[in-house]
Design an enzyme around this catalytic site. Sequence first.
Site, PDB file in Angstrom:
ATOM      1  N   LYS A 113       4.394  50.715  36.133  1.00 36.44           N
ATOM      2  CA  LYS A 113       3.986  50.993  37.564  1.00 36.44           C
ATOM      3  C   LYS A 113       3.655  49.628  37.981  1.00 36.44           C
ATOM      4  O   LYS A 113       4.106  49.263  39.089  1.00 36.44           O
ATOM      5  CB  LYS A 113       2.955  51.857  37.659  1.00 36.44           C
ATOM      6  CG  LYS A 113       3.470  53.446  37.466  1.00 36.44           C
ATOM      7  CD  LYS A 113       2.433  54.460  37.838  1.00 36.44           C
ATOM      8  CE  LYS A 113       2.827  55.704  37.322  1.00 36.44           C
ATOM      9  NZ  LYS A 113       3.890  56.409  38.412  1.00 36.44           N
ATOM     10  N   LYS A 195      13.966  59.851  30.686  1.00 38.34           N
ATOM     11  CA  LYS A 195      13.479  61.051  30.348  1.00 38.34           C
ATOM     12  C   LYS A 195      13.812  62.098  31.374  1.00 38.34           C
ATOM     13  O   LYS A 195      13.621  61.750  32.704  1.00 38.34           O
ATOM     14  CB  LYS A 195      12.007  61.025  30.042  1.00 38.34           C
ATOM     15  CG  LYS A 195      11.229  62.579  29.632  1.00 38.34           C
ATOM     16  CD  LYS A 195       9.572  62.117  29.523  1.00 38.34           C
ATOM     17  CE  LYS A 195       9.154  63.501  29.270  1.00 38.34           C
ATOM     18  NZ  LYS A 195       7.547  63.444  29.083  1.00 38.34           N
ATOM     19  N   LYS A 198      10.295  65.834  36.190  1.00 37.38           N
ATOM     20  CA  LYS A 198      10.135  66.780  37.372  1.00 37.38           C
ATOM     21  C   LYS A 198       9.379  65.975  38.601  1.00 37.38           C
ATOM     22  O   LYS A 198       9.614  66.546  39.870  1.00 37.38           O
ATOM     23  CB  LYS A 198       8.886  67.769  36.979  1.00 37.38           C
ATOM     24  CG  LYS A 198       7.508  67.192  36.511  1.00 37.38           C
ATOM     25  CD  LYS A 198       6.373  68.403  36.359  1.00 37.38           C
ATOM     26  CE  LYS A 198       5.063  68.010  35.534  1.00 37.38           C
ATOM     27  NZ  LYS A 198       5.344  68.205  34.363  1.00 37.38           N
TER      28      LYS A 198
END
Length: 331
Positions: A113, A195, A198
């Site tokens: 990040k 990956k 969600k």
Amino acid sequence: MTKKRMLSGIKPTGQLTLGNYIGALSKFVDYQDEYEMIAFIANLHCITNPQDPEELHKNLKDCVAMYLACGLDPNKATIFLQSDIMEHAQLGYIMCCHTYMGELNRMTQFKDKCAKGEKNLTGGLYTYPSLMAADILLYDPDFVPVGEDQKQHVELTRDLANRFNNRYKDLFKVPTPLVPKVGARIMSLSDPTKKMSKSEESNKGCIYLLDTPKQARKKIMSAVTDSLNQVKYDPENQPGVSNLMQIMSSLTNKSMEQIEEEYAGKGYGDFKRGVADVVVERLEEIQSKYNEIINSNLIEETLAEGARKASSIAKPKLQLVQQRLGMEIIR
């Protein structure tokens, strides 16, 4: 003979995905007969970034319902909400005080990040590996099932357990991470180098457990493959096809060799339809049970009983830790 203890949790920051089911939930169901299973919903980890309260509440309820719909049995497994056990946060702070900044700086998710230049990163995001260590060590599990992307955090947990054991005598059992050989990491259908998540910006590569059969089928039929036109398990050269094979293998227990043989000489269209059939059948089973559970009192009953059982382990463990650290006066 006493069963070995296994612990894991899911962070419900969005709808659960097929990747969550294959990589975690289905494994929990298999494990609950073999181990003393502790499965919690990690809602403290959800708020490392601000969440919409109504959406978070719905996701939490859906997550418990999905645990149960996928086959976790509250009579066999201890299922609870992380925040219902206050010892998680308290031991999390103690763990944070024993975690070096250099260790946290090396944690992949935070590093990624930072590298992307993301703004407004919180202290909770930075220190959550220490809380994750507390989540685990509070219950002295023998095993922690994890995906490859979480293995680093379990290694930190093991380091912290050894650090405490050396400083304060034997306090924690050092857990062993279990990474399933097949289905441990289901990738995005639209970008098989990433990956299935969600939190994906576009949901085209992500199948949610509450997707309609039509939605799931469309996503699979649109999945990225390659120009080789052969169904072969080769993650390096055919990541898209290999990902679809992982999904089929995980849901049918067929080996990669059996799948390759079944689709030898057939095109990707036939193969994708086969994967879609398998996925849709499983989604329909899960959604039927989910609809029954979400409209009953089973969620509240499960969480109340799970919290009672979890507290009976967590409370004395935290008390022991604080006594060893010299933090308590009244014992």
